[in-house]
Write an enzyme that holds these catalytic residues in place. Structure first.
Site, PDB file in Angstrom:
ATOM      1  CE1 TYR A  17      26.318  29.416  39.656  1.00 24.26           C
ATOM      2  CE2 TYR A  17      28.155  30.909  39.233  1.00 24.26           C
ATOM      3  CZ  TYR A  17      27.482  29.721  38.977  1.00 24.26           C
ATOM      4  OH  TYR A  17      27.972  28.855  38.044  1.00 24.26           O
ATOM      5  CB  ILE A  46      32.908  39.747  51.448  1.00 22.41           C
ATOM      6  CG1 ILE A  46      34.153  39.861  50.546  1.00 22.41           C
ATOM      7  CG2 ILE A  46      33.327  39.462  52.884  1.00 22.41           C
ATOM      8  CD1 ILE A  46      35.094  40.973  50.947  1.00 22.41           C
ATOM      9  N   GLY A  47      30.965  37.315  52.657  1.00 22.59           N
ATOM     10  CA  GLY A  47      30.048  37.014  53.748  1.00 22.59           C
ATOM     11  C   GLY A  47      30.738  36.063  54.706  1.00 22.59           C
ATOM     12  N   GLY A  54      33.622  33.346  53.704  1.00 17.19           N
ATOM     13  CA  GLY A  54      34.623  34.280  53.219  1.00 17.19           C
ATOM     14  C   GLY A  54      34.240  35.026  51.966  1.00 17.19           C
ATOM     15  CG  PHE A  55      37.225  35.968  49.044  1.00 12.49           C
ATOM     16  CD1 PHE A  55      37.484  35.638  47.716  1.00 12.49           C
ATOM     17  CD2 PHE A  55      38.230  35.733  49.982  1.00 12.49           C
ATOM     18  CE1 PHE A  55      38.694  35.077  47.331  1.00 12.49           C
ATOM     19  CE2 PHE A  55      39.444  35.172  49.609  1.00 12.49           C
ATOM     20  CZ  PHE A  55      39.675  34.843  48.281  1.00 12.49           C
ATOM     21  CB  CYS A  65      24.550  40.428  47.491  1.00 13.37           C
ATOM     22  SG  CYS A  65      26.060  39.444  47.400  1.00 13.37           S
TER      23      CYS A  65
END
Length: 281
Positions: free
Chosen positions: A80, A164-165, A176-177, A194
């Site tokens: 989200y 983070i992805g 990013g984050f 997640c």
């Protein structure tokens, strides 16, 4: 060198477009490593490994709440984004960075260093944070107090403050984050964040010691940029806006063009034994 921009609130579609634009410039070495820092309106994003059942709200409820949904190419499950959350998109060339052993930085090392930067941001405001083995992101742990104690069982004392992805293409990172600052945590009830069902999310506002004031997102963005500089061992410079960044890219492109000779200099020709051109009358 890391150049960073704080952009304020940006629509998610526009954020995707900006990432693509800047990634193309970074691939051509027309800009340095860029850290975009911003905030999004309410949106759910599904990463490459996402399962649709981790979105708990119906399409109708999402529409009523004004929450859009996007399937994207970053790693990870559902996340989200919304007001009060600092989102960071590092557009970095991994080939320009080194790991602790002096070798080329890989994606996993990059994620660990992003986690470290956010852990240090937490520390600036007196919040102890760290990692959990096997779970990407930044976590707060320890006893919860007040109303939270009644809501969370003992096993739920690890609370996620940063997700983070990333995506890597031709050595260039994107996505990013997401770091919760003053985020309305009730919005996370729309998803299993997640894909994790047994650990709650938290925010900097909820975790700071009593008496510590949480600043606005722009100041948190400045702290994040500083910590990225420390962790990656890079000088950090602020860029005023996107137009200034594009002007830097255009200037570098022009400089490269001017540095390319239109013909081989006479001195180089002589070194190669080429005959001198005839003198003009």
């Amino acid at each position: 060198m890391i150049d960073y921009l704080y952009l304020g609130r940006v629509a998610y579609d526009e954020g995707l477009r900006l990432q693509a634009e800047i990634a193309a410039l970074r691939l051509e070495s027309r800009v340095d490593n860029i850290l975009l820092l911003l905030e999004h309106p309410p949106v759910l994003t599904l990463g490459r490994n996402a399962r649709r059942e981790n979105v708990l709200a119906s399409d109708e409820l999402l529409a009523q709440r004004g929450v859009s949904l996007h399937e994207i190419n970053r790693g990870g499950d559902v996340t989200y984004h919304g007001p009060g959350q600092l989102v960071g998109y590092p557009i970095f060339d991994l080939r320009s960075l080194q790991n602790a052993k002096g070798g080329r930085l890989g994606p996993v090392d990059f994620v660990r260093m992003m986690e470290e930067a956010l852990i240090r941001v937490c520390g600036v405001y007196g919040v102890r944070a760290g990692r959990i083995a096997g779970l990407t992101g930044v976590w707060c742990s320890g006893a919860v107090s007040g109303d939270d104690a009644a809501q969370h069982s003992r096993k739920e004392k690890d609370r996620k403050i940063g997700a983070i992805g990333i995506h890597v293409s031709r050595g260039i990172t994107s996505h990013g984050f997401a770091f919760n600052v003053t985020t309305d945590l009730r919005d996370f009830q729309l998803i299993n964040p997640c894909g994790i069902t047994d650990k709650p999310v938290t925010s900097l506002e909820r975790e700071v010691p009593e008496g510590v004031k949480v600043p606005g997102l722009e100041e948190i963005a400045l702290q994040a940029a500083r910590q990225f500089g420390h962790v990656f061992g890079q000088q950090v410079l602020a860029v005023e806006n996107l137009d200034a960044l594009r002007a830097l890219a255009a200037a570098k492109t022009q400089t490269r063009a001017e540095d390319t000779p239109l013909e081989v200099p006479a001195e180089v020709k002589r070194l190669h034994g080429d005959p001198e051109p005839p003198a003009r009358a």
